[in-house]
Design a protein around this motif. Structure first.
Motif, PDB file in Angstrom:
ATOM      1  N   PRO A  55      79.849  36.057  31.906  1.00  0.00           N
ATOM      2  CA  PRO A  55      80.931  35.986  32.256  1.00  0.00           C
ATOM      3  C   PRO A  55      81.290  35.472  33.601  1.00  0.00           C
ATOM      4  O   PRO A  55      80.697  36.162  34.676  1.00  0.00           O
ATOM      5  N   CYS A  56      81.803  34.199  33.897  1.00  0.00           N
ATOM      6  CA  CYS A  56      81.755  33.645  35.286  1.00  0.00           C
ATOM      7  C   CYS A  56      83.279  33.260  35.713  1.00  0.00           C
ATOM      8  O   CYS A  56      84.049  32.815  34.832  1.00  0.00           O
ATOM      9  N   ASP A  57      83.313  32.966  37.032  1.00  0.00           N
ATOM     10  CA  ASP A  57      84.595  32.376  37.460  1.00  0.00           C
ATOM     11  C   ASP A  57      84.503  30.644  37.277  1.00  0.00           C
ATOM     12  O   ASP A  57      85.187  30.122  36.929  1.00  0.00           O
ATOM     13  N   ILE A  58      83.310  30.316  37.754  1.00  0.00           N
ATOM     14  CA  ILE A  58      83.264  28.688  38.208  1.00  0.00           C
ATOM     15  C   ILE A  58      81.723  28.503  37.323  1.00  0.00           C
ATOM     16  O   ILE A  58      80.891  29.102  37.653  1.00  0.00           O
ATOM     17  N   ARG A  78      80.699  26.764  28.816  1.00  0.00           N
ATOM     18  CA  ARG A  78      82.274  26.629  28.409  1.00  0.00           C
ATOM     19  C   ARG A  78      82.810  28.294  28.137  1.00  0.00           C
ATOM     20  O   ARG A  78      83.959  28.595  28.467  1.00  0.00           O
ATOM     21  N   ASN A  79      82.032  28.625  27.204  1.00  0.00           N
ATOM     22  CA  ASN A  79      82.674  30.087  26.629  1.00  0.00           C
ATOM     23  C   ASN A  79      82.522  31.088  27.810  1.00  0.00           C
ATOM     24  O   ASN A  79      83.271  31.961  27.467  1.00  0.00           O
ATOM     25  N   ASN A  80      81.976  31.060  28.732  1.00  0.00           N
ATOM     26  CA  ASN A  80      81.719  31.965  29.698  1.00  0.00           C
ATOM     27  C   ASN A  80      82.373  31.644  31.195  1.00  0.00           C
ATOM     28  O   ASN A  80      82.592  32.601  31.847  1.00  0.00           O
ATOM     29  N   CYS A  81      82.657  30.553  31.424  1.00  0.00           N
ATOM     30  CA  CYS A  81      83.132  30.084  32.519  1.00  0.00           C
ATOM     31  C   CYS A  81      84.811  29.864  32.637  1.00  0.00           C
ATOM     32  O   CYS A  81      85.133  28.980  31.903  1.00  0.00           O
ATOM     33  N   LYS A  82      85.547  30.591  33.547  1.00  0.00           N
ATOM     34  CA  LYS A  82      86.947  30.162  33.509  1.00  0.00           C
ATOM     35  C   LYS A  82      87.330  28.819  33.810  1.00  0.00           C
ATOM     36  O   LYS A  82      88.111  28.196  33.486  1.00  0.00           O
ATOM     37  N   ILE A  83      86.515  28.330  34.960  1.00  0.00           N
ATOM     38  CA  ILE A  83      86.551  27.055  35.415  1.00  0.00           C
ATOM     39  C   ILE A  83      85.333  26.080  35.400  1.00  0.00           C
ATOM     40  O   ILE A  83      84.271  26.601  35.498  1.00  0.00           O
ATOM     41  N   ASP A 147      87.481  20.922  33.069  1.00  0.00           N
ATOM     42  CA  ASP A 147      88.314  21.409  34.078  1.00  0.00           C
ATOM     43  C   ASP A 147      88.517  20.367  35.403  1.00  0.00           C
ATOM     44  O   ASP A 147      89.584  19.848  35.698  1.00  0.00           O
TER      45      ASP A 147
END
Ligand code: SF4
Lengths: 183, 505
Positions: A55-58, A78-83, A147
């Motif tokens: 899980p990541c922010d970017i 894609r599944n782990n990054c918010k952006i 994004d």
């Protein structure tokens, strides 16, 4: 690594069908790298030994998609990054590797593994350990939602710096004309 | 160590279907896309180890039909870490095609400056950003710390110097190529800019500091060997022949020369060979399990003719390095531990730092050369020889000998291209190193992350550029569909494409 006092922004980076030039351009921020490290920590990246994106922010992705493994890694990002950010011409359009899109895969194989002047034996690699090549090279947005897109081959270090510092301070990234290039 | 493991070369297990597979995927802290697979029996004995290059480009095909002057710019996109090497090797091949056999002094020196900038930045990147965590923290150290971030925290001065050395090399490239990555400075027959006085002065300001730090880096490499001598000398060790370009007087020359090859017993296999007919010396074998080919010296054949290239080959087989500080370090390196370290796989790191020092010294000398401000940038039409159909360019890239070969027709279009990139030459050598490490550290043990990193440490010695090495394509007998987010088919993964098109194979 010192224990993070406040929660750092977590960034993952990867190169799919790219040349690593976009990663090099990120390192071209030079000493600013140390300022960046005050605020961010790296998840999967060619700079760390983390093999799968958590899980990541970017997520910064260089290169388009040319084989099955690229698709798998991209979906994991894609599944782990918010952006999710498409960095550079290859990620945005397919770039140089997509030059093969108007050719048949068979012709390319023949050229490289059978016809070349310095070959000892003509044979096309076919081991299951080698990921399946795609018929065409695709930009990222044809497979997942992206994004942000940063053009350039590669985008300059200043461009990447401005983009990241905008995101880190909570602004919507804005690149002026001088920072956007299409070479 | 198991008898079974010792009894074969670990390339191909007899019964792979009965074995357990462990993959190191992707290999990290290298450039490009590769993985290592291990096959183990029920007692954890290693039966097979392979380094696979898993990506392809098809450059040799899609460059066909393009105008030749595009090549030096396009081909850089194979590799963003050593774009200058491809830029210059292609330019050298195209010099021959346009009949520019002797460049103007300004063009020759500007290209050399660009190239030494590239050697400096690439070697700095590899040592400090990618490999120093293994060397300073230990091969099996805590994974979370084992990266440049960990180095910045524990050894801030080492990290700072690494970042600034790389920056300086990139600035040399920017001032000569126009841009740090994928520049355009070199053109068939010469260059398109010189070095202005202002640019020169900007680089001169820092060069002495760079030489000092580069020397410090050589000493750091030496110190690491002193502290871990037995382990470092033995780690992933194997014997190999060597290949590199060499100057006419036997000096190290990373920009130009003839081919020299030494047998692992120290004898000379060939020397000062004109590289324009490289296929008379070198051939490439294809193996089904890697997109990267396996080159070998033709006179010795595929079984025993493979060799190593790159810093360790160059530093050990040149007669001298033509800059004083680096040559002194070369002598120390060759004499160290009675010559043992000069054959060690980890000796690549030390040799690489000697070359980085040489690059910094060479840059200093060039910056003091007024030819760089000259304005004869390309060979004038009157001074050119006959145009040729075929051109071969060779250069010593950071990772080793790089070969570009083109044929151009009378319409200025490329009709054939063949590349043998540096990392490809080291393919068998890297496989030997990882198999040796598997025997030394992994065989019969429960595999942990730290143990598996030892395999990657061996791969990293060669600073492989797996991105460069993947300009080829593959085929396999299968088909899979690629669907977009809505489930619409957008592509097929094609295996067996050649089986359905008999005209191909
Ligand atoms: S956009 Fe350019 S620099 Fe980036 S990966 Fe693609 S070819 Fe390399």
């Amino acid at each position: 690594m010192p224990a993070p006092e406040q929660k750092k922004i977590r960034i993952a980076t990867t190169s799919l069908a790219g040349c690593f030039g976009c990663h090099m351009s990120l390192l071209d921020i030079d000493e600013r790298l140390f300022a960046l490290l005050e605020q961010v920590e790296f998840d999967r990246s060619p700079l760390t030994d983390i093999k799968h994106c958590g899980p990541c922010d970017i997520g910064l992705v260089e290169g388009g998609i040319c084989n099955a493994e690229n698709v798998h890694v991209l979906r994991e990002f894609r599944n782990n990054c918010k952006i999710l950010v498409a960095v550079g011409a290859c990620a945005v359009t397919g770039g140089l590797p997509a030059q093969r899109n108007h050719l048949s895969l068979a012709d390319c194989l023949q050229e490289v593994y059978v016809t070349e002047i310095s070959l000892h034996n003509g044979m096309i690699p076919n081991d299951p350990e080698l990921p399946l090549p795609l018929d065409k090279v695709h930009p990222l947005h044809e497979v997942v939602k992206v994004d942000y897109f940063i053009p350039g081959c590669p985008p300059s270090a200043d461009t990447l710096w401005k983009f990241l510092t905008d995101l880190l301070t909570g602004r919507t990234p804005k690149l002026g004309a001088d920072l956007i290039r299409y070479d | 160590m198991s008898q079974t493991a010792l009894s074969n070369n670990l390339e191909t297990a007899a019964h792979p279907e009965t074995l357990r597979r462990v993959a190191i995927d992707p290999i990290s802290r290298v450039e490009g896309h590769g993985k290592v697979t291990l096959l183990l029996d029920e007692d954890d004995h290693v039966q097979q180890v392979r380094l696979h290059i898993v990506e392809f480009r098809g450059f040799e095909k899609f460059i066909q039909g393009r105008p030749y002057w595009e090549v030096p710019v396009m081909v850089q996109r194979l590799c963003g870490i050593c774009p200058v090497s491809h830029h210059l090797a292609a330019s050298k091949a195209l010099d021959q095609i346009v009949g520019a056999h002797t460049l103007t002094p300004t063009a020759d020196k500007l290209r050399r400056l660009m190239h030494y900038g590239q050697i400096l930045q690439s070697h700095a990147l590899h040592f400090f950003h990618l490999s120093s965590p293994d060397l300073l923290f230990g091969f099996g150290s805590e994974m979370a710390q084992r990266n440049i971030v960990g180095i910045a925290a524990a050894y801030p001065e080492v990290a700072r110097q690494g970042v600034l050395l790389r920056k300086f090399g990139q600035e040399v490239i920017r001032h000569t190529a126009g841009k740090r990555i994928h520049g355009t400075g070199s053109v068939p027959g010469g260059v398109n800019k010189n070095l202005s006085i202002a640019e020169r002065d900007e680089l001169l300001k820092d060069i002495y500091q760079m030489i000092g730090w580069a020397r410090g880096a050589v000493h750091l490499a030496r110190q690491l060997f002193e502290q871990n001598l037995a382990e470092f000398n033995a780690f992933g060790r194997f014997n190999a022949h060597t290949l590199s370009l060499i100057r006419a007087d036997g000096a190290m020359d990373l920009y130009h020369g003839g081919l020299r090859a030494r047998h692992m017993d120290g004898s000379t296999l060939f020397d000062h060979v004109n590289y324009c007919h490289y296929w008379e010396q070198i051939s490439e074998e294809v193996k089904p399990w890697s997109y990267m080919k396996f080159p070998f010296l033709k006179s010795l054949g595929p079984e025993t003719g493979w060799y190593r290239v790159g810093p360790l080959a160059r530093v050990t087989q040149c007669d001298f390095i033509p800059t004083p500080l680096a040559d002194k370090e070369r002598q120390d390196f060759l004499a160290f531990d009675a010559g043992n370290t000069a054959g060690a796989t980890l000796g690549y790191h030390w040799a690489r730092m000697i070359e980085m020092l040489h690059a910094a010294e060479a840059i200093k000398e060039l910056l003091h050369d007024a030819d760089l401000q000259g304005d004869e940038l390309v060979v004038a039409a009157a001074d050119r020889g006959e145009r040729q159909e075929r051109g071969v360019g060779m250069i010593e890239a950071p990772r080793g000998t790089l070969i570009h070969h083109y044929r151009v027709d009378e319409h200025d279009q490329v009709i054939r291209a063949n590349l043998i990139v540096s990392t490809t030459h080291n393919n068998q050598a890297m496989n030997e190193a990882v198999r040796q490490v598997a025997r030394q550290y992994l065989d019969g043990r429960k595999l942990t992350e730290g143990l598996l990193n030892h395999i990657e440490v061996a791969v990293r010695c060669f600073d492989p550029c797996l991105s460069c090495a993947t300009h080829a394509l593959g085929k396999m007998p299968l088909q899979v569909e690629l669907l977009d987010a809505e489930g619409k088919e957008i592509d097929r993964l094609v295996r067996g494409v050649c089986d359905t098109e008999p005209s191909c194979c």
